[in-house]
Scaffold this motif. Structure first.
Motif, short mmCIF file in Angstrom:
data_model
loop_
_atom_site.label_atom_id
_atom_site.label_comp_id
_atom_site.label_asym_id
_atom_site.label_seq_id
_atom_site.Cartn_x
_atom_site.Cartn_y
_atom_site.Cartn_z
N SER A 12 6.49 -15.20 0.38
CA SER A 12 6.59 -14.07 1.31
C SER A 12 7.27 -12.87 0.67
O SER A 12 7.02 -11.73 1.06
CB SER A 12 7.37 -14.50 2.56
OG SER A 12 8.65 -14.99 2.21
N ALA A 13 8.13 -13.11 -0.30
CA ALA A 13 8.85 -12.02 -0.97
C ALA A 13 8.10 -11.49 -2.19
O ALA A 13 8.64 -10.67 -2.94
CB ALA A 13 10.24 -12.48 -1.36
N ALA A 14 6.88 -11.95 -2.40
CA ALA A 14 6.13 -11.54 -3.58
C ALA A 14 5.79 -10.05 -3.52
O ALA A 14 5.68 -9.47 -2.44
CB ALA A 14 4.83 -12.35 -3.68
N PRO A 15 5.64 -9.41 -4.68
CA PRO A 15 5.29 -7.99 -4.69
C PRO A 15 3.91 -7.75 -4.10
O PRO A 15 3.07 -8.66 -4.05
CB PRO A 15 5.33 -7.63 -6.18
CG PRO A 15 5.15 -8.93 -6.89
CD PRO A 15 5.79 -9.97 -6.03
N VAL A 16 3.67 -6.53 -3.66
CA VAL A 16 2.38 -6.15 -3.10
C VAL A 16 1.61 -5.36 -4.14
O VAL A 16 2.12 -4.39 -4.72
CB VAL A 16 2.56 -5.29 -1.83
CG1 VAL A 16 1.20 -4.83 -1.31
CG2 VAL A 16 3.30 -6.07 -0.77
N VAL A 17 0.37 -5.78 -4.39
CA VAL A 17 -0.49 -5.11 -5.37
C VAL A 17 -1.74 -4.61 -4.65
O VAL A 17 -2.37 -5.36 -3.90
CB VAL A 17 -0.89 -6.06 -6.51
CG1 VAL A 17 -1.84 -5.35 -7.48
CG2 VAL A 17 0.34 -6.55 -7.26
N ALA A 34 -8.18 -10.16 -8.60
CA ALA A 34 -7.45 -10.44 -7.36
C ALA A 34 -7.19 -11.93 -7.19
O ALA A 34 -6.08 -12.34 -6.83
CB ALA A 34 -8.22 -9.89 -6.17
N GLU A 35 -8.20 -12.75 -7.44
CA GLU A 35 -8.07 -14.19 -7.26
C GLU A 35 -7.01 -14.77 -8.20
O GLU A 35 -6.24 -15.66 -7.81
CB GLU A 35 -9.42 -14.87 -7.51
CG GLU A 35 -10.48 -14.55 -6.48
CD GLU A 35 -10.26 -15.27 -5.16
OE1 GLU A 35 -9.41 -16.20 -5.13
OE2 GLU A 35 -10.93 -14.92 -4.17
N ARG A 36 -6.97 -14.30 -9.42
CA ARG A 36 -6.01 -14.82 -10.41
C ARG A 36 -4.60 -14.30 -10.14
O ARG A 36 -3.62 -14.95 -10.49
CB ARG A 36 -6.46 -14.45 -11.82
CG ARG A 36 -7.70 -15.22 -12.26
CD ARG A 36 -8.39 -14.54 -13.44
NE ARG A 36 -9.48 -15.33 -13.98
CZ ARG A 36 -10.69 -15.41 -13.43
NH1 ARG A 36 -10.96 -14.74 -12.31
NH2 ARG A 36 -11.64 -16.14 -13.99
N LEU A 37 -4.50 -13.15 -9.53
CA LEU A 37 -3.19 -12.54 -9.27
C LEU A 37 -2.58 -13.04 -7.97
O LEU A 37 -1.37 -12.89 -7.74
CB LEU A 37 -3.38 -11.02 -9.21
CG LEU A 37 -2.16 -10.11 -9.28
CD1 LEU A 37 -1.35 -10.36 -10.56
CD2 LEU A 37 -2.60 -8.65 -9.21
N HIS A 40 0.75 -14.87 -7.44
CA HIS A 40 1.95 -14.15 -7.89
C HIS A 40 2.27 -12.94 -7.02
O HIS A 40 3.38 -12.40 -7.11
CB HIS A 40 1.78 -13.67 -9.33
CG HIS A 40 1.41 -14.76 -10.29
ND1 HIS A 40 2.35 -15.60 -10.86
CD2 HIS A 40 0.19 -15.15 -10.77
CE1 HIS A 40 1.73 -16.45 -11.66
NE2 HIS A 40 0.44 -16.21 -11.63
N ALA A 41 1.31 -12.48 -6.23
CA ALA A 41 1.50 -11.26 -5.46
C ALA A 41 0.62 -11.28 -4.22
O ALA A 41 -0.35 -12.03 -4.13
CB ALA A 41 1.15 -10.04 -6.32
N ARG A 42 0.98 -10.46 -3.26
CA ARG A 42 0.12 -10.21 -2.10
C ARG A 42 -0.87 -9.14 -2.54
O ARG A 42 -0.49 -8.04 -2.93
CB ARG A 42 0.94 -9.73 -0.92
CG ARG A 42 1.96 -10.74 -0.42
CD ARG A 42 2.92 -10.09 0.55
NE ARG A 42 2.21 -9.49 1.68
CZ ARG A 42 2.72 -8.49 2.42
NH1 ARG A 42 3.89 -7.97 2.14
NH2 ARG A 42 2.01 -8.00 3.44
N VAL A 43 -2.15 -9.46 -2.50
CA VAL A 43 -3.16 -8.60 -3.11
C VAL A 43 -4.06 -7.98 -2.04
O VAL A 43 -4.61 -8.69 -1.19
CB VAL A 43 -4.02 -9.38 -4.12
CG1 VAL A 43 -5.02 -8.45 -4.80
CG2 VAL A 43 -3.13 -10.05 -5.18
N PHE A 44 -4.22 -6.66 -2.12
CA PHE A 44 -5.09 -5.91 -1.23
C PHE A 44 -6.09 -5.14 -2.08
O PHE A 44 -5.71 -4.53 -3.08
CB PHE A 44 -4.29 -4.92 -0.39
CG PHE A 44 -3.32 -5.55 0.58
CD1 PHE A 44 -3.60 -5.61 1.93
CD2 PHE A 44 -2.12 -6.09 0.12
CE1 PHE A 44 -2.70 -6.20 2.82
CE2 PHE A 44 -1.22 -6.68 1.00
CZ PHE A 44 -1.51 -6.72 2.35
#
Length: 236
Positions: A12-17, A34-37, A40-44
């Motif tokens: 939940s505290a992961a960075p937003v990309v 996006a799938e690989r990231l 490690h991150a919330r991806v939009f």
């Protein structure tokens, strides 16, 4: 604006990309990255106005207008400060965004940013695009063609003309965000000299070259790109 969102795999505290696609295409070709990231991150990954599944304005938007649309979408989604990753025109949009909305940019990654000032001619850019198509994976071709047809060839052409008059080199020195510049070693659209010049113009930046990649590094070399992204995200 339509967006593809992957935020259920990271803490939940992961960075937003936020991944920003290039000219005429949609966020679909950002999905390998996006799938690989996503662990490690919330991806939009939004589709810009006129592209993909997003609504189509009556005319092609300029680079600043596309940056404003991105800012409005982020606000609507409650995304206050993010790491922006853009490919090609997407990187050009991020530069404009970062100059006018610096408080919204945690860091920036410019993957093959356009336009090379030494080739600011419509047909020269088209020829470079066609040459790059021969160097990309075959699987990208039907995806790109479908996206171009959905957006409309005339809209894509007008957007390219807007990109040609947008002087990214004048904006780069005004970026305050820490920035990573990425180039594929086989990219005919953004030559090595332009990438070195662009990096030198940025106040806080470094350049990474992925030797076997072409222009759409996020599609043709996602493992290598994500490795560089994670390294960049961990830097102080």
């Amino acid at each position: 604006m339509h967006a593809r969102v992957i935020e259920d795999r990271a803490p939940s505290a992961a960075p937003v990309v936020v991944l920003v696609h290039g000219l005429g295409v949609s966020s679909r070709y950002m999905m390998p990255t996006a799938e690989r990231l996503a662990t490690h991150a919330r991806v939009f990954a939004p589709d810009l106005p006129g592209c993909g599944l997003s609504d189509k304005p009556p005319r092609a938007l300029t680079v600043p207008e596309l940056a404003d649309a991105l800012a409005a979408w982020m606000k609507a989604c409650g995304l206050e400060q993010v790491l922006l990753v853009g490919n090609s025109l997407g990187a050009q949009i991020i530069v404009d965004f970062a100059v006018r909305y610096p408080e919204r940019v945690e860091r920036a990654v410019l993957v093959a940013p356009t336009i090379d000032p030494r080739a600011r001619v419509f047909m020269r850019q088209v020829m470079r695009l066609l040459l790059d198509a021969l160097r990309e994976p075959l699987s990208l071709t039907p995806l790109a063609i479908a996206d171009y047809l959905r957006a409309g060839i005339f809209r894509a052409a007008r957007t390219l003309r807007h990109a040609l008059v947008d002087r990214i080199e004048d904006k780069l020195p005004l970026m305050s965000a820490q920035t990573l510049v990425v180039r594929g070693g086989r990219d005919p659209i953004v030559p090595q000299q332009w990438m070195e010049d662009a990096t030198a113009l940025l106040p806080r930046a470094r350049l990474v070259v992925i030797p076997q990649a072409a222009h759409a590094v996020n599609y043709n070399a996602p493992d290598e790109l994500v490795c560089e992204l994670l390294r960049f995200m961990s830097e102080r």
